[in-house]
Design a protein around this motif. Structure first.
Motif, PDB file in Angstrom:
ATOM      1  N   PRO A  72      33.127  54.064  38.683  1.00  0.00           N
ATOM      2  CA  PRO A  72      32.772  52.645  38.537  1.00  0.00           C
ATOM      3  C   PRO A  72      32.801  51.833  39.825  1.00  0.00           C
ATOM      4  O   PRO A  72      32.747  50.598  39.758  1.00  0.00           O
ATOM      5  N   GLN A  73      32.900  52.464  40.986  1.00  0.00           N
ATOM      6  CA  GLN A  73      32.912  51.696  42.226  1.00  0.00           C
ATOM      7  C   GLN A  73      31.694  50.779  42.330  1.00  0.00           C
ATOM      8  O   GLN A  73      31.782  49.646  42.803  1.00  0.00           O
ATOM      9  N   GLY A  74      30.539  51.246  41.880  1.00  0.00           N
ATOM     10  CA  GLY A  74      29.333  50.432  41.945  1.00  0.00           C
ATOM     11  C   GLY A  74      29.381  49.211  41.052  1.00  0.00           C
ATOM     12  O   GLY A  74      28.713  48.206  41.323  1.00  0.00           O
ATOM     13  N   GLU A  75      30.200  49.271  39.977  1.00  0.00           N
ATOM     14  CA  GLU A  75      30.294  48.107  39.100  1.00  0.00           C
ATOM     15  C   GLU A  75      30.919  46.921  39.827  1.00  0.00           C
ATOM     16  O   GLU A  75      30.578  45.763  39.556  1.00  0.00           O
ATOM     17  N   PHE A  76      31.836  47.174  40.738  1.00  0.00           N
ATOM     18  CA  PHE A  76      32.396  46.087  41.539  1.00  0.00           C
ATOM     19  C   PHE A  76      31.310  45.426  42.384  1.00  0.00           C
ATOM     20  O   PHE A  76      31.347  44.218  42.627  1.00  0.00           O
ATOM     21  N   ALA A 110      37.777  36.953  45.694  1.00  0.00           N
ATOM     22  CA  ALA A 110      39.097  36.911  45.071  1.00  0.00           C
ATOM     23  C   ALA A 110      39.030  37.335  43.609  1.00  0.00           C
ATOM     24  O   ALA A 110      39.883  38.100  43.131  1.00  0.00           O
ATOM     25  N   VAL A 111      38.021  36.856  42.884  1.00  0.00           N
ATOM     26  CA  VAL A 111      37.895  37.181  41.457  1.00  0.00           C
ATOM     27  C   VAL A 111      37.694  38.680  41.262  1.00  0.00           C
ATOM     28  O   VAL A 111      38.384  39.322  40.454  1.00  0.00           O
ATOM     29  N   VAL A 112      36.762  39.270  41.998  1.00  0.00           N
ATOM     30  CA  VAL A 112      36.446  40.690  41.801  1.00  0.00           C
ATOM     31  C   VAL A 112      37.571  41.578  42.313  1.00  0.00           C
ATOM     32  O   VAL A 112      37.886  42.605  41.699  1.00  0.00           O
ATOM     33  N   THR A 113      38.204  41.201  43.425  1.00  0.00           N
ATOM     34  CA  THR A 113      39.310  42.007  43.949  1.00  0.00           C
ATOM     35  C   THR A 113      40.454  42.091  42.951  1.00  0.00           C
ATOM     36  O   THR A 113      41.120  43.123  42.843  1.00  0.00           O
ATOM     37  N   ALA A 114      40.685  41.014  42.212  1.00  0.00           N
ATOM     38  CA  ALA A 114      41.769  41.006  41.225  1.00  0.00           C
ATOM     39  C   ALA A 114      41.557  42.030  40.118  1.00  0.00           C
ATOM     40  O   ALA A 114      42.513  42.415  39.432  1.00  0.00           O
ATOM     41  N   PHE A 115      40.323  42.485  39.927  1.00  0.00           N
ATOM     42  CA  PHE A 115      40.057  43.494  38.904  1.00  0.00           C
ATOM     43  C   PHE A 115      40.647  44.855  39.270  1.00  0.00           C
ATOM     44  O   PHE A 115      40.978  45.644  38.375  1.00  0.00           O
ATOM     45  N   GLY A 116      40.745  45.158  40.559  1.00  0.00           N
ATOM     46  CA  GLY A 116      41.146  46.494  40.981  1.00  0.00           C
ATOM     47  C   GLY A 116      42.459  46.961  40.385  1.00  0.00           C
ATOM     48  O   GLY A 116      42.509  47.995  39.679  1.00  0.00           O
ATOM     49  N   PRO A 117      43.575  46.241  40.624  1.00  0.00           N
ATOM     50  CA  PRO A 117      44.848  46.682  40.045  1.00  0.00           C
ATOM     51  C   PRO A 117      44.844  46.711  38.525  1.00  0.00           C
ATOM     52  O   PRO A 117      45.524  47.546  37.915  1.00  0.00           O
ATOM     53  N   LEU A 118      44.081  45.810  37.902  1.00  0.00           N
ATOM     54  CA  LEU A 118      44.041  45.773  36.438  1.00  0.00           C
ATOM     55  C   LEU A 118      43.336  47.002  35.880  1.00  0.00           C
ATOM     56  O   LEU A 118      43.772  47.578  34.868  1.00  0.00           O
ATOM     57  N   ALA A 154      52.430  51.623  42.619  1.00  0.00           N
ATOM     58  CA  ALA A 154      52.072  50.517  43.515  1.00  0.00           C
ATOM     59  C   ALA A 154      50.991  50.953  44.496  1.00  0.00           C
ATOM     60  O   ALA A 154      50.069  50.183  44.808  1.00  0.00           O
ATOM     61  N   ALA A 155      51.081  52.197  44.985  1.00  0.00           N
ATOM     62  CA  ALA A 155      50.056  52.705  45.898  1.00  0.00           C
ATOM     63  C   ALA A 155      48.699  52.756  45.203  1.00  0.00           C
ATOM     64  O   ALA A 155      47.667  52.409  45.798  1.00  0.00           O
ATOM     65  N   GLY A 156      48.687  53.183  43.945  1.00  0.00           N
ATOM     66  CA  GLY A 156      47.434  53.218  43.199  1.00  0.00           C
ATOM     67  C   GLY A 156      46.849  51.834  43.001  1.00  0.00           C
ATOM     68  O   GLY A 156      45.641  51.628  43.148  1.00  0.00           O
ATOM     69  N   GLN A 157      47.700  50.858  42.688  1.00  0.00           N
ATOM     70  CA  GLN A 157      47.199  49.502  42.485  1.00  0.00           C
ATOM     71  C   GLN A 157      46.657  48.909  43.776  1.00  0.00           C
ATOM     72  O   GLN A 157      45.619  48.239  43.770  1.00  0.00           O
ATOM     73  N   TRP A 158      47.353  49.148  44.881  1.00  0.00           N
ATOM     74  CA  TRP A 158      46.848  48.659  46.168  1.00  0.00           C
ATOM     75  C   TRP A 158      45.529  49.332  46.538  1.00  0.00           C
ATOM     76  O   TRP A 158      44.607  48.697  47.056  1.00  0.00           O
ATOM     77  N   THR A 159      45.430  50.618  46.259  1.00  0.00           N
ATOM     78  CA  THR A 159      44.200  51.347  46.575  1.00  0.00           C
ATOM     79  C   THR A 159      43.030  50.799  45.772  1.00  0.00           C
ATOM     80  O   THR A 159      41.933  50.573  46.310  1.00  0.00           O
ATOM     81  N   PHE A 160      43.237  50.566  44.489  1.00  0.00           N
ATOM     82  CA  PHE A 160      42.159  50.037  43.660  1.00  0.00           C
ATOM     83  C   PHE A 160      41.818  48.600  44.046  1.00  0.00           C
ATOM     84  O   PHE A 160      40.665  48.183  43.932  1.00  0.00           O
ATOM     85  N   ALA A 161      42.823  47.835  44.483  1.00  0.00           N
ATOM     86  CA  ALA A 161      42.535  46.480  44.960  1.00  0.00           C
ATOM     87  C   ALA A 161      41.643  46.525  46.191  1.00  0.00           C
ATOM     88  O   ALA A 161      40.693  45.731  46.325  1.00  0.00           O
ATOM     89  N   MET A 162      41.909  47.463  47.102  1.00  0.00           N
ATOM     90  CA  MET A 162      41.076  47.603  48.295  1.00  0.00           C
ATOM     91  C   MET A 162      39.678  48.071  47.925  1.00  0.00           C
ATOM     92  O   MET A 162      38.683  47.616  48.498  1.00  0.00           O
ATOM     93  N   ALA A 163      39.583  48.986  46.952  1.00  0.00           N
ATOM     94  CA  ALA A 163      38.262  49.440  46.503  1.00  0.00           C
ATOM     95  C   ALA A 163      37.476  48.293  45.885  1.00  0.00           C
ATOM     96  O   ALA A 163      36.262  48.155  46.115  1.00  0.00           O
ATOM     97  N   ALA A 164      38.155  47.453  45.097  1.00  0.00           N
ATOM     98  CA  ALA A 164      37.478  46.298  44.499  1.00  0.00           C
ATOM     99  C   ALA A 164      37.055  45.298  45.565  1.00  0.00           C
ATOM    100  O   ALA A 164      35.966  44.704  45.474  1.00  0.00           O
ATOM    101  N   LEU A 165      37.899  45.109  46.577  1.00  0.00           N
ATOM    102  CA  LEU A 165      37.547  44.217  47.687  1.00  0.00           C
ATOM    103  C   LEU A 165      36.299  44.710  48.404  1.00  0.00           C
ATOM    104  O   LEU A 165      35.370  43.936  48.685  1.00  0.00           O
TER     105      LEU A 165
END
Length: 345
Positions: free
Chosen positions: A40-44, A129-137, A245-256
């Motif tokens: 789903p990287q493209g969905e971001f 900011a809105v889309v990046t917040a999706f990553g950890p969720l 926490a590492a996974g959430q940070w990684t997904f936040a960076m991917a969403a960013l």
């Protein structure tokens, strides 16, 4: 084909390749730290472009409501986990509020700012900011409970997450496509080709983000923690590094990265709710060229993918996607011959 046409196609290929490089780097990053092939990287990307388009129209983007729903679900999960661990309602409430705080603040800010018609750059920052917040969720809902599962299980979950995010995109954005205004309307003569200001921004932002990612992993404690998790998850856990926490940070960076890619590509093409899949898969092709491990090789592979796509669209526009995706086959064949195989546990 003469030199002028070739130079135009090469310029288009490099511009698109810069976007694919960002998505390829995000794919490599997520796989290295979490072992998730993040389809789903493209969905971001699509969420970023469409959210900005609705801000431009003075409407509240559907991503804001989706963000609130996902944040509430994650808060309930974290509160339940804290209650099971400590058997304390106060601890459960703290855990839930901690999860809900940042997404709620971003959503409230977006609800207030949407009808204000702020300048484009302000809307772009809010969209990011809105889309990046999706990553950890997304990580919390779909992957955290399966962090120790096999790569095949994680891949199946990624397919499901892609289908869910695409369907939610249709629900919250509709089937209509949007094209955003350019951040810079200037044009520059570059030999036989014409270089747009938006292309300059795409290449410049992509290069700057790659440098910032390198500095983050090389110079910051959290970046080194993510690198340690990528090298040895068990060893990192024994040293006190939280893999969740590492996974959430990684997904936040991917969403960013996905959000920024959507902002950059929005002015160059019409984006629909399902446009992110093809864009993300091209980034995945670049990541495969890098063996899902090498950031520089993935970046070079992305430029190669962009150039092949540009020339393929000139010679056989109906088959340009097929040409790009076929690149995976020789790369996989070559890697199967030169890289040893390991058993999946």
């Amino acid at each position: 084909m003469d030199f002028s046409i070739a130079s135009i196609l090469l310029l288009d290929g490099v511009t698109n390749g810069a976007i694919y490089a960002l998505l390829g780097l995000a794919t490599v990053l997520v796989f290295a730290v979490t072992r998730v092939i993040f389809i789903p990287q493209g969905e971001f990307v699509a969420y970023g472009a469409l959210t900005l388009a609705l801000f431009q129209a003075g409407k509240v983007p559907g991503t804001v409501w989706l963000l609130l729903i996902m944040a509430a679900l994650c808060a309930l999960l974290d509160a339940h986990a804290a209650w099971r661990h400590r058997r304390s309602l106060r601890a459960a409430a703290r855990a839930g509020l901690r999860t809900l705080a940042a997404p709620l603040a971003i959503a409230l800010l977006a609800l207030w700012a949407a009808p204000q018609q702020f300048p484009l750059l302000v809307q772009a920052v809010l969209t990011t900011a809105v889309v990046t917040a999706f990553g950890p969720l997304v990580y919390r809902l779909a992957y955290q409970s399966l962090a120790d599962a096999s790569s095949l299980v994680l891949l199946i979950v990624s397919v499901g997450a892609h289908s869910a995010m695409t369907g939610l995109g249709l629900l919250f954005f509709g089937a209509e496509g949007f094209r955003n205004p350019a951040f810079w309307d200037a044009r520059f003569a570059l030999g036989a080709a014409s270089l747009s200001g938006q292309a300059v921004i795409i290449v410049g932002v992509s290069a700057a983000l790659m440098v910032l990612l390198w500095l983050f992993f090389e110079r910051t404690l959290r970046g080194k923690a993510l690198r340690a998790t990528a090298v040895n998850r068990l060893g990192a856990r024994l040293m006190g590094i939280s893999t969740h926490a590492a996974g959430q940070w990684t997904f936040a960076m991917a969403a960013l990265i996905g959000a920024l890619s959507g902002l950059l590509i929005g002015p160059t093409t019409t984006v629909f709710y399902d446009s992110g899949f093809l864009i993300g898969v091209k980034g995945f092709v670049a990541a495969v060229i890098g063996g899902l491990a090498s950031y520089p090789t993935a970046a070079v592979g992305a430029i190669f993918v962009g150039v092949v796509e540009a020339f393929g669209s000139f010679w056989a526009s109906a088959f340009k996607e097929v040409i790009v995706f076929t690149l995976i086959l020789p790369v996989l064949l070559w890697r199967s011959l030169v890289v040893g195989h390991a058993e999946e546990h």
